[in-house]
Design a protein around this motif. Sequence first.
Motif, PDB file in Angstrom:
ATOM      1  N   TYR A 121       9.921  -1.422 -29.967  1.00  0.00           N
ATOM      2  CA  TYR A 121       9.804  -1.049 -28.545  1.00  0.00           C
ATOM      3  C   TYR A 121      10.022   0.462 -28.346  1.00  0.00           C
ATOM      4  N   ALA A 122      11.018   1.017 -29.034  1.00  0.00           N
ATOM      5  CA  ALA A 122      11.304   2.448 -28.859  1.00  0.00           C
ATOM      6  C   ALA A 122      10.135   3.283 -29.373  1.00  0.00           C
ATOM      7  N   GLU A 123       9.580   2.898 -30.519  1.00  0.00           N
ATOM      8  CA  GLU A 123       8.431   3.616 -31.084  1.00  0.00           C
ATOM      9  C   GLU A 123       7.250   3.569 -30.098  1.00  0.00           C
ATOM     10  N   PHE A 124       7.040   2.392 -29.526  1.00  0.00           N
ATOM     11  CA  PHE A 124       5.937   2.208 -28.576  1.00  0.00           C
ATOM     12  C   PHE A 124       6.099   3.142 -27.369  1.00  0.00           C
ATOM     13  N   CYS A 125       7.307   3.170 -26.813  1.00  0.00           N
ATOM     14  CA  CYS A 125       7.546   4.022 -25.633  1.00  0.00           C
ATOM     15  C   CYS A 125       7.393   5.497 -25.986  1.00  0.00           C
ATOM     16  N   TYR A 126       7.994   5.883 -27.093  1.00  0.00           N
ATOM     17  CA  TYR A 126       7.971   7.305 -27.494  1.00  0.00           C
ATOM     18  C   TYR A 126       6.536   7.771 -27.725  1.00  0.00           C
ATOM     19  N   LEU A 127       5.757   6.983 -28.429  1.00  0.00           N
ATOM     20  CA  LEU A 127       4.380   7.395 -28.723  1.00  0.00           C
ATOM     21  C   LEU A 127       3.483   7.272 -27.502  1.00  0.00           C
ATOM     22  N   THR A 128       3.813   6.394 -26.582  1.00  0.00           N
ATOM     23  CA  THR A 128       3.074   6.359 -25.316  1.00  0.00           C
ATOM     24  C   THR A 128       3.280   7.679 -24.575  1.00  0.00           C
ATOM     25  N   HIS A 129       4.494   8.193 -24.669  1.00  0.00           N
ATOM     26  CA  HIS A 129       4.859   9.449 -24.021  1.00  0.00           C
ATOM     27  C   HIS A 129       4.114  10.641 -24.648  1.00  0.00           C
ATOM     28  N   LEU A 130       3.858  10.577 -25.946  1.00  0.00           N
ATOM     29  CA  LEU A 130       3.319  11.736 -26.676  1.00  0.00           C
ATOM     30  C   LEU A 130       1.802  11.750 -26.806  1.00  0.00           C
ATOM     31  N   THR A 131       1.135  10.658 -26.442  1.00  0.00           N
ATOM     32  CA  THR A 131      -0.308  10.522 -26.732  1.00  0.00           C
ATOM     33  C   THR A 131      -1.089  10.213 -25.454  1.00  0.00           C
ATOM     34  N   GLN A 132      -2.388  10.010 -25.602  1.00  0.00           N
ATOM     35  CA  GLN A 132      -3.176   9.581 -24.432  1.00  0.00           C
ATOM     36  C   GLN A 132      -2.965   8.097 -24.147  1.00  0.00           C
ATOM     37  N   GLY A 133      -2.356   7.389 -25.061  1.00  0.00           N
ATOM     38  CA  GLY A 133      -2.037   5.987 -24.807  1.00  0.00           C
ATOM     39  C   GLY A 133      -1.805   5.212 -26.080  1.00  0.00           C
ATOM     40  N   VAL A 134      -1.090   4.101 -25.935  1.00  0.00           N
ATOM     41  CA  VAL A 134      -0.893   3.170 -27.047  1.00  0.00           C
ATOM     42  C   VAL A 134      -1.299   1.785 -26.555  1.00  0.00           C
ATOM     43  N   ARG A 135      -2.245   1.176 -27.232  1.00  0.00           N
ATOM     44  CA  ARG A 135      -2.717  -0.157 -26.869  1.00  0.00           C
ATOM     45  C   ARG A 135      -2.040  -1.209 -27.739  1.00  0.00           C
ATOM     46  N   ARG A 136      -2.082  -2.483 -27.259  1.00  0.00           N
ATOM     47  CA  ARG A 136      -1.569  -3.609 -28.038  1.00  0.00           C
ATOM     48  C   ARG A 136      -2.641  -4.683 -27.908  1.00  0.00           C
ATOM     49  N   SER A 137      -3.443  -4.836 -28.974  1.00  0.00           N
ATOM     50  CA  SER A 137      -4.602  -5.732 -28.863  1.00  0.00           C
ATOM     51  C   SER A 137      -4.247  -7.184 -29.131  1.00  0.00           C
TER      52      SER A 137
ATOM     53  N   SER B 257       1.931  13.811 -38.794  1.00  0.00           N
ATOM     54  CA  SER B 257       2.658  13.943 -37.521  1.00  0.00           C
ATOM     55  C   SER B 257       3.082  12.579 -36.996  1.00  0.00           C
ATOM     56  N   LEU B 258       2.243  11.574 -37.179  1.00  0.00           N
ATOM     57  CA  LEU B 258       2.633  10.238 -36.706  1.00  0.00           C
ATOM     58  C   LEU B 258       3.778   9.683 -37.565  1.00  0.00           C
ATOM     59  N   SER B 259       3.700   9.933 -38.859  1.00  0.00           N
ATOM     60  CA  SER B 259       4.795   9.511 -39.745  1.00  0.00           C
ATOM     61  C   SER B 259       6.113  10.155 -39.304  1.00  0.00           C
ATOM     62  N   ASP B 260       6.075  11.464 -39.055  1.00  0.00           N
ATOM     63  CA  ASP B 260       7.295  12.177 -38.625  1.00  0.00           C
ATOM     64  C   ASP B 260       7.876  11.550 -37.359  1.00  0.00           C
ATOM     65  N   ARG B 261       7.008  11.269 -36.401  1.00  0.00           N
ATOM     66  CA  ARG B 261       7.479  10.697 -35.131  1.00  0.00           C
ATOM     67  C   ARG B 261       8.061   9.300 -35.321  1.00  0.00           C
ATOM     68  N   LEU B 262       7.419   8.506 -36.183  1.00  0.00           N
ATOM     69  CA  LEU B 262       7.920   7.132 -36.392  1.00  0.00           C
ATOM     70  C   LEU B 262       9.274   7.117 -37.087  1.00  0.00           C
ATOM     71  N   LEU B 263       9.497   8.130 -37.938  1.00  0.00           N
ATOM     72  CA  LEU B 263      10.756   8.153 -38.696  1.00  0.00           C
ATOM     73  C   LEU B 263      11.907   8.704 -37.872  1.00  0.00           C
ATOM     74  N   GLN B 264      11.584   9.393 -36.777  1.00  0.00           N
ATOM     75  CA  GLN B 264      12.644  10.007 -35.978  1.00  0.00           C
ATOM     76  C   GLN B 264      12.409   9.763 -34.505  1.00  0.00           C
ATOM     77  N   VAL B 265      12.540   8.532 -34.105  1.00  0.00           N
ATOM     78  CA  VAL B 265      12.375   8.212 -32.688  1.00  0.00           C
ATOM     79  C   VAL B 265      13.689   8.518 -31.980  1.00  0.00           C
ATOM     80  N   PRO B 266      13.705   9.497 -31.070  1.00  0.00           N
ATOM     81  CA  PRO B 266      14.971   9.820 -30.400  1.00  0.00           C
ATOM     82  C   PRO B 266      15.370   8.738 -29.400  1.00  0.00           C
TER      83      PRO B 266
END
Length: 272
Positions: A174-190, A257-266
């Motif tokens: 959940y935290a990864e999903f929120c963080y990457l939603t914040h940093l990108t144009q969007g995160v989908r869940r198919s 960059s995605l790896s870095d973000r996934l490994l360090q979700v604030p």
Amino acid sequence: MLSPTQLQIYLDVATEAVLAGGAVLQNYWGNLKDIQEKGRSGDLVTEADKASEQVVLEVLHRHVPDHRILTEESGALGNLDSELLWAIDPLDGTTNYAHQYPCYAVSVGLLVQGVPQVGAIFDPSHQELFRAARGLGATCNRRPIRVSQTQDLSRSLLVTGFAYDRRDTPDTNYAEFCYLTHLTQGVRRSGSAALDLAAVACGRMDGYWERGLSPWDITAGIVLVEEAGGKVTAYDESPVQISSGRILATNGWLHSSLSDRLLQVPNLAEWQ
Ligand code: IPD
Ligand code: CA
Ligand code: CA
């Protein structure tokens, strides 16, 4: 390792299998009578999963009777000593399918000594057949496909998913999903890992990550992404372990960059 001729033969077997499974799923569409939970809350199985698996297995038994097989609904089958292992998801996206949300697929992949070599994914709703074999390229409906060229995370569209154990683990994604939603144009869940990987392979999505996956969810899709020019690893960019359940698949440009973000979700409080 397999020769190009052998790879092509096995790709054709995988193709026959996913098309057969897909036809079964289309027949059951909207007519399910038996929807059950498999132990974990939300983890469904229907008569369509089982019927699709039977026809996929018939194809494999006919063409490759001496290989090892791992299916979602029947487990380990075939020649357990074989170095060739078929990983089968007869219906990836069962929850979607049960709700008549047309986002589901049949996925058949072949691993040789644990490394994905061949993959076919069929999306019956959109009549899209994704195919790939190591060194032979990746196609959708027989046309070559390539990953996207997006180079900035801020311009990317990503996709992810949430495993059925999400209520039993702190590792929810959940935290990864929120963080990457914040940093990108969007995160989908198919709701279909196989179609998520196919979407990265054909450039509709720029990246995909998920945990809690099984070999049948990702074997075919890994070959697709890699053969379409993308990259697939563990979250930390080490080689993907098919049984670890964790995968990061991107167009290559965004991988580090995605790896870095996934490994360090604030913590949420730190980035809001
Ligand atoms: C599921 C889907 C979903 C993913 C789950 C998988 P199923 O497979 O691929 O997208 O988030 O982790 O288990 O149960 O529909 O075959
Ligand atoms: Ca699945
Ligand atoms: Ca399934």
